[in-house]
Design an enzyme around this catalytic site. Structure first.
Site, PDB file in Angstrom:
ATOM      1  N   SER A   1      16.917  12.440  -0.163  1.00  0.00           N
ATOM      2  CA  SER A   1      17.082  11.556  -1.319  1.00  0.00           C
ATOM      3  C   SER A   1      18.209  12.098  -2.185  1.00  0.00           C
ATOM      4  O   SER A   1      18.330  13.305  -2.372  1.00  0.00           O
ATOM      5  CB  SER A   1      15.784  11.515  -2.128  1.00  0.00           C
ATOM      6  OG  SER A   1      16.051  11.063  -3.434  1.00  0.00           O
TER       7      SER A   1
ATOM      8  N   ARG B   1       0.852  -1.191   0.000  1.00  0.00           N
ATOM      9  CA  ARG B   1       0.000   0.000   0.000  1.00  0.00           C
ATOM     10  C   ARG B   1       0.888   1.242   0.000  1.00  0.00           C
ATOM     11  O   ARG B   1       1.770   1.380   0.840  1.00  0.00           O
ATOM     12  CB  ARG B   1      -0.915   0.009   1.228  1.00  0.00           C
ATOM     13  CG  ARG B   1      -1.826  -1.205   1.317  1.00  0.00           C
ATOM     14  CD  ARG B   1      -2.932  -1.154   0.279  1.00  0.00           C
ATOM     15  NE  ARG B   1      -3.683  -2.408   0.252  1.00  0.00           N
ATOM     16  CZ  ARG B   1      -4.565  -2.735  -0.681  1.00  0.00           C
ATOM     17  NH1 ARG B   1      -4.804  -1.898  -1.685  1.00  0.00           N
ATOM     18  NH2 ARG B   1      -5.193  -3.879  -0.638  1.00  0.00           N
TER      19      ARG B   1
ATOM     20  N   GLY C   1      12.500  12.002  -2.955  1.00  0.00           N
ATOM     21  CA  GLY C   1      12.247  11.436  -4.278  1.00  0.00           C
ATOM     22  C   GLY C   1      12.835  12.253  -5.406  1.00  0.00           C
ATOM     23  O   GLY C   1      13.979  12.710  -5.333  1.00  0.00           O
TER      24      GLY C   1
ATOM     25  N   ASP D   1      22.170  15.824 -11.690  1.00  0.00           N
ATOM     26  CA  ASP D   1      21.547  16.735 -12.661  1.00  0.00           C
ATOM     27  C   ASP D   1      21.490  18.159 -12.101  1.00  0.00           C
ATOM     28  O   ASP D   1      21.720  19.135 -12.827  1.00  0.00           O
ATOM     29  CB  ASP D   1      20.118  16.267 -12.992  1.00  0.00           C
ATOM     30  CG  ASP D   1      20.108  14.885 -13.639  1.00  0.00           C
ATOM     31  OD1 ASP D   1      21.079  14.544 -14.332  1.00  0.00           O
ATOM     32  OD2 ASP D   1      19.114  14.157 -13.437  1.00  0.00           O
TER      33      ASP D   1
ATOM     34  N   GLU E   1      31.288   6.358 -13.060  1.00  0.00           N
ATOM     35  CA  GLU E   1      31.367   6.464 -14.524  1.00  0.00           C
ATOM     36  C   GLU E   1      32.809   6.653 -14.996  1.00  0.00           C
ATOM     37  O   GLU E   1      33.203   6.111 -16.035  1.00  0.00           O
ATOM     38  CB  GLU E   1      30.480   7.619 -15.012  1.00  0.00           C
ATOM     39  CG  GLU E   1      28.992   7.308 -14.880  1.00  0.00           C
ATOM     40  CD  GLU E   1      28.094   8.541 -14.841  1.00  0.00           C
ATOM     41  OE1 GLU E   1      26.870   8.357 -14.925  1.00  0.00           O
ATOM     42  OE2 GLU E   1      28.605   9.677 -14.697  1.00  0.00           O
TER      43      GLU E   1
ATOM     44  N   GLY F   1      14.291  12.535 -16.686  1.00  0.00           N
ATOM     45  CA  GLY F   1      15.325  12.212 -17.679  1.00  0.00           C
ATOM     46  C   GLY F   1      16.393  13.287 -17.541  1.00  0.00           C
ATOM     47  O   GLY F   1      16.068  14.445 -17.223  1.00  0.00           O
TER      48      GLY F   1
ATOM     49  N   ALA G   1      12.060  15.169  -6.511  1.00  0.00           N
ATOM     50  CA  ALA G   1      12.040  16.631  -6.423  1.00  0.00           C
ATOM     51  C   ALA G   1      13.471  17.125  -6.628  1.00  0.00           C
ATOM     52  O   ALA G   1      14.409  16.546  -6.096  1.00  0.00           O
ATOM     53  CB  ALA G   1      11.523  17.069  -5.067  1.00  0.00           C
TER      54      ALA G   1
HETATM   55  N1  LIG Z   1      25.181  11.696   0.034  1.00  0.00           N
HETATM   56  C1  LIG Z   1      25.575  12.913  -0.350  1.00  0.00           C
HETATM   57  N2  LIG Z   1      25.973  13.829   0.567  1.00  0.00           N
HETATM   58  C2  LIG Z   1      26.357  15.067   0.196  1.00  0.00           C
HETATM   59  N3  LIG Z   1      26.377  15.510  -1.086  1.00  0.00           N
HETATM   60  C3  LIG Z   1      25.999  14.648  -2.043  1.00  0.00           C
HETATM   61  C4  LIG Z   1      25.568  13.320  -1.743  1.00  0.00           C
HETATM   62  N4  LIG Z   1      25.219  12.716  -2.904  1.00  0.00           N
HETATM   63  C5  LIG Z   1      25.404  13.633  -3.879  1.00  0.00           C
HETATM   64  N5  LIG Z   1      25.872  14.796  -3.373  1.00  0.00           N
HETATM   65  C6  LIG Z   1      26.165  16.027  -4.131  1.00  0.00           C
HETATM   66  O1  LIG Z   1      25.654  15.914  -5.461  1.00  0.00           O
HETATM   67  C7  LIG Z   1      26.735  15.867  -6.418  1.00  0.00           C
HETATM   68  C8  LIG Z   1      26.420  14.833  -7.488  1.00  0.00           C
HETATM   69  O2  LIG Z   1      26.263  13.557  -6.906  1.00  0.00           O
HETATM   70  P1  LIG Z   1      26.959  12.232  -7.487  1.00  0.00           P
HETATM   71  O3  LIG Z   1      28.425  12.408  -7.495  1.00  0.00           O
HETATM   72  O4  LIG Z   1      26.414  11.079  -6.707  1.00  0.00           O
HETATM   73  O5  LIG Z   1      26.507  12.234  -9.014  1.00  0.00           O
HETATM   74  P2  LIG Z   1      25.311  11.495  -9.770  1.00  0.00           P
HETATM   75  O6  LIG Z   1      25.381  11.967 -11.165  1.00  0.00           O
HETATM   76  O7  LIG Z   1      24.036  11.750  -9.009  1.00  0.00           O
HETATM   77  O8  LIG Z   1      25.740   9.970  -9.654  1.00  0.00           O
HETATM   78  P3  LIG Z   1      25.382   8.743 -10.645  1.00  0.00           P
HETATM   79  O9  LIG Z   1      25.075   9.304 -12.002  1.00  0.00           O
HETATM   80  O10 LIG Z   1      26.624   7.855 -10.616  1.00  0.00           O
HETATM   81  O11 LIG Z   1      24.197   8.104  -9.986  1.00  0.00           O
HETATM   82  C9  LIG Z   1      27.983  15.568  -5.601  1.00  0.00           C
HETATM   83  O12 LIG Z   1      29.124  16.143  -6.206  1.00  0.00           O
HETATM   84  C10 LIG Z   1      27.669  16.219  -4.263  1.00  0.00           C
HETATM   85  O13 LIG Z   1      27.931  17.603  -4.357  1.00  0.00           O
HETATM   86 MG   LIG Z   2      24.701  11.052 -12.911  1.00  0.00          MG
END
Ligand SMILES: Nc1ncnc2c1ncn2[C@@H]1O[C@H](COP(=O)(O)OP(=O)(O)OP(=O)(O)O)[C@@H](O)[C@H]1O
Ligand SMILES: [Mg+2]
Length: 313
Positions: free
Chosen positions: A251, A30, A292, A257, A191, A40, A294
């Site tokens: 989240s 639920r 999520g 992005d 990556e 995207g 947002a």
């Molecule tokens: N758990 C976290 N705590 C603090 N900052 C974070 C966290 N996760 C992401 N960030 C911030 O968001 C930026 C982008 O996150 P990340 O390096 O995980 O890239 P991503 O593109 O979301 O990863 P992927 O494409 O591999 O899922 C990081 O450089 C950091 O500034």
């Molecule tokens: Mg990414």
């Protein structure tokens, strides 16, 4: 009408988000009422850029009723977009936040296969623009049927029209575009490891890998995002490190992005790498505050910018 920034999303999605107490098999789970967002990679970047006040247009390939819903949601947010019609229905992505553990379960569908005329139409549309954008942001996965060199072809078009190509993708599409050469690439550590085939265990190796891409002419600027370890921004003449901002994490979806949107927004305004990295960190951290799918909100980005610090490496 020309726009400063064009984002390209070949595999957009309607993001559906909900919560449930616990994810387990067989039982009916639920869920809370669903929240939907247009999503995207390039769509997310465009939405954050628009909120920051940038002059941005989102080019996307959409089809079916989900494609129509995606366009309606973009229109509601007043995000300028051009939708290229494709035969297959736009995918949905389903994220379930499990309240008992705080974990997100992310179900990602492949997207409809595109015919060659459909993906070629996107390249033709970009090539036909009379006024080139200053920035061309290509972000996200490619749906089935789109060749691995699609972003490489886009990079060639960007170079021909004098646009700065910004790339956030993975796997063979990322590798092919880098072989062509882009202005800025934003790999996550995962990556970059996959691309280089190296363990990249510490800061020294991260920097060497980024420098390697630049020396090989694959990118002028490398923005390496390191999740909770922050980010690195490297050019031929500068190397900058930013620690992650300490914020409560609701989240991490959309952090990359949002980070990229903050970075491009600042580069378009100032051109200064250190300031741009601070804006990227602020936008990435702001995305963590919302649950999520947002994305970051401008008032959070502004507030967190004051806390963001950057150090030379
Ligand atoms: N758990 C976290 N705590 C603090 N900052 C974070 C966290 N996760 C992401 N960030 C911030 O968001 C930026 C982008 O996150 P990340 O390096 O995980 O890239 P991503 O593109 O979301 O990863 P992927 O494409 O591999 O899922 C990081 O450089 C950091 O500034
Ligand atoms: Mg990414």
């Amino acid at each position: 009408m020309p726009h400063n920034i064009l984002t390209v999303t070949m595999n957009p999605a309607v993001d559906v988000f909900t919560t449930t107490a616990q994810v387990r098999p067989t039982h009916k789970l639920r869920c809370a009422p669903a929240q939907t967002h247009p999503g995207g990679g390039g769509i997310n970047v465009a939405r954050v850029l628009h909120r920051l006040g940038a002059d941005v247009l989102a080019l996307c390939a959409t089809g079916g009723v989900t494609g129509q819903a995606l366009c309606a949601m973009l229109a509601q947010e007043q995000v300028a977009h051009h939708a290229l019609a494709v035969a297959g229905p736009t995918r949905e992505s389903f994220t379930v936040h499990e309240t008992s553990t705080g974990q997100d379960w992310r179900f990602v569908l492949p997207g409809p296969p595109l015919a060659s005329a459909e993906w070629q139409a996107a390249l033709d549309w970009v090539a036909a623009q009379r006024a080139a954008p200053r920035w061309l942001v290509a972000s996200g996965s490619l749906p089935p049927g789109v060749p691995d060199d699609f972003y490489a072809r886009l990079a060639r078009l960007a170079r021909a029209c004098g646009a700065h190509m910004v790339l956030d993708s993975s796997g063979p599409a990322l590798a092919a575009a880098l072989a062509e050469g882009v202005y800025l690439v934003k790999p996550s550590l995962r990556e970059l490891r996959e691309l280089t085939g190296q363990p990249l265990a510490d800061e020294r190796q991260w920097l060497a890998a980024a420098r390697g891409l630049i020396a090989a002419g694959q990118a002028k600027v490398v923005a390496l995002s390191l999740g909770e370890q922050g980010a690195l921004l490297v050019s031929a003449t500068e190397a900058l490190r930013a620690p992650a901002l300490a914020v409560p994490v609701a989240s991490t979806i959309g952090a990359g992005d949002s980070f990229l949107a903050g970075l491009v927004w600042a580069l378009d305004r100032h051109g200064d790498l250190a300031q741009a990295l601070r804006w990227g960190m602020a936008a990435g951290a702001a995305a963590l505050l919302g649950e999520g799918t947002a994305l970051s909100q401008p008032h959070d980005v502004q507030r967190l910018f004051a806390q963001a610090s950057v150090n030379p490496l």
